[in-house]
Structure formats: C-alpha cells, structure tokens
Design a protein around this motif. Structure first.
Motif, PDB file in Angstrom:
ATOM      1  N   ALA A  63      40.730  39.094  38.525  1.00 23.07           N
ATOM      2  CA  ALA A  63      41.834  40.052  38.575  1.00 23.07           C
ATOM      3  C   ALA A  63      41.693  40.951  39.796  1.00 23.07           C
ATOM      4  O   ALA A  63      40.588  41.347  40.189  1.00 23.07           O
TER       5      ALA A  63
ATOM      6  N   ALA B 161      38.531  41.911  44.206  1.00 19.32           N
ATOM      7  CA  ALA B 161      38.567  41.618  42.777  1.00 19.32           C
ATOM      8  C   ALA B 161      37.845  42.689  41.959  1.00 19.32           C
ATOM      9  O   ALA B 161      36.948  43.388  42.458  1.00 19.32           O
ATOM     10  N   LYS B 162      38.267  42.810  40.688  1.00 15.40           N
ATOM     11  CA  LYS B 162      37.546  43.668  39.761  1.00 15.40           C
ATOM     12  C   LYS B 162      36.169  43.089  39.506  1.00 15.40           C
ATOM     13  O   LYS B 162      36.008  41.874  39.436  1.00 15.40           O
ATOM     14  N   GLU B 163      35.201  43.948  39.344  1.00 17.79           N
ATOM     15  CA  GLU B 163      33.847  43.498  39.113  1.00 17.79           C
ATOM     16  C   GLU B 163      33.601  43.257  37.635  1.00 17.79           C
ATOM     17  O   GLU B 163      34.220  43.881  36.773  1.00 17.79           O
TER      18      GLU B 163
ATOM     19  N   ASP C 237      41.760  44.376  41.772  1.00 20.74           N
ATOM     20  CA  ASP C 237      41.437  45.766  41.448  1.00 20.74           C
ATOM     21  C   ASP C 237      42.313  46.688  42.288  1.00 20.74           C
ATOM     22  O   ASP C 237      42.110  46.805  43.499  1.00 20.74           O
TER      23      ASP C 237
ATOM     24  N   LYS D 228      41.041  48.997  45.018  1.00 19.61           N
ATOM     25  CA  LYS D 228      40.582  48.467  46.298  1.00 19.61           C
ATOM     26  C   LYS D 228      41.730  48.191  47.266  1.00 19.61           C
ATOM     27  O   LYS D 228      41.504  47.650  48.353  1.00 19.61           O
TER      28      LYS D 228
ATOM     29  N   HIS E 102      38.673  37.446  47.251  1.00 24.17           N
ATOM     30  CA  HIS E 102      38.167  37.799  45.917  1.00 24.17           C
ATOM     31  C   HIS E 102      36.971  38.744  46.029  1.00 24.17           C
ATOM     32  O   HIS E 102      36.875  39.738  45.301  1.00 24.17           O
TER      33      HIS E 102
END
Length: 213
Positions: A3, A210-212, A5, A8, A206
């Motif tokens: 997903a 991306a979400k962590e 974020d 960011k 990514h």
C-alpha cells in the motif's frame, strides 16, 4: 503489491526530484550490454505533448506535475544487429490522482494517433495499446498497467523496427520504459528489456513510498 503511504508523498519539487533519483534506473537494470547515451538525461522542467497533428512537442510542466526525468540508453550495434535504444522515464505528481490521469491520457493518445512523429526524421507507426487495472488478467504489478506496441522508423536507424512501451504507477509516481529495436532484433527481445526496466523501477518506488510492515 504494498500500500502507498500518503505520509511519503513529496510535498514540493525538491522532494520530488530526490524521489526521482531513488526510482530511476541506470544501465545495470538492463544488462551488461547496455550503455548510457549522450545526452544521458532530459532537460529539467520539460513535458512531452502530442499535438493535434500527432507530432510530439515539449512544453513546461503541467500544474499537477512536481518533477519528471528521462534517461537514455542504448545497446551498440554489433554481432549482426543494429543499435537498440531504450529510454526510462519517471514522473512525480502532486497526488496519486495525477498519476492515474497520466495513464488514462497515454491510452487516449495511442487511440487518437496510431501514427506519431517524434521529430528529426523519426516516427512511430501502427501503434496499438492496452490498459489493465490491478488484478485484471495478468496485471499484479501496478495499479494501472499500460502497454503500447508498434513500429519505429528513423532516417538513421532505418526500419520499420519493433517498438515497445510500458507504463506503471504507484501512488503519485508513474514509471515508463520505451524500447526501439533494430535490424536483427526481435520484438520479444525489446519487450524483455522494457519489462526489466519497469519492474526494477516499480520495486524502487515501493521501497521509497510504501507503508512499512
């Protein structure tokens, strides 16, 4: 596919240019035979526009685009084949909706202009495109996938030769690779180079956005 974020999302042009550096590929993404071309990178602040006559022009960045950059590569002629040319482009929009609109516009352009003039005696012809949402058919790698195929003809390179272009998106970022074939080079070989480049840039997007967890 991870997903995006929203925290960011680049807030300004400086942050967007820093993101370009993280996502854009260099020669190692394509293999040991690929070299940097000259010029290696596009001029900053310029945006390609396909005009009403299906001729590519350049203008300033649209309001919704924070930054864009293209890098140019080639495989030198040799071993019974001509020179192969590759370009990789990354664009950072102000929000994810902008990247979606860019992908939609790419599809509109190929439907409107199956024959396109690149300039300097170069053109694309017999173009067709296909767009797939995430989950459709074999698209498991990008929110929207767009691909374009056809033929390239140039005064210097001759032709027609295979032409392949692929674009993906993640959050506010679009990434695209175009390949122009040559004598002795198959469309499958050009497509393999394009897939290598877009796959690498998607992974790097990514990693940056991306979400962590």
């Amino acid at each position: 596919m991870p997903a995006f974020d929203p925290a960011k999302q680049p807030a300004d042009a400086d942050a967007a240019r820093a993101l370009l550096d993280r996502v854009l590929v260099d020669t190692e993404a394509f293999g040991p035979d690929v070299r940097r071309s000259s010029p290696f990178e596009s001029r900053p602040g310029r945006w390609p526009v396909l005009d009403a006559d299906c001729v590519w022009q350049t203008s300033g960045l649209p309001p919704g685009v924070l930054a864009t950059r293209t890098r140019y590569f080639h495989i030198p002629a040799g071993d019974g084949r001509g020179r192969v040319r590759i370009s990789a482009t990354v664009t950072v929009h102000r929000d994810p909706s902008g990247s979606g609109w860019e992908t939609a516009q790419a599809m509109e352009e190929v439907l409107r202009c199956p024959q396109q003039v690149l300039g300097a005696g170069e053109r694309l012809q017999n173009l067709w495109g296909a767009s797939l949402y995430l989950g459709e058919q074999l698209n498991g790698w990008t929110e929207d996938a767009f691909s374009e195929s056809g033929e390239y003809v140039g005064e210097e390179d001759g032709g027609p030769h295979p032409y392949v272009w692929s674009q993906g998106q993640f959050g506010p970022v679009t990434m695209a690779v175009a390949g122009r074939g040559a004598a002795g080079v198959t469309a499958q070989a050009v497509r393999a180079l394009v897939v290598q480049g877009t796959s690498r840039m998607m992974l790097q997007a990514h990693g940056a956005l991306a979400k962590e967890g």
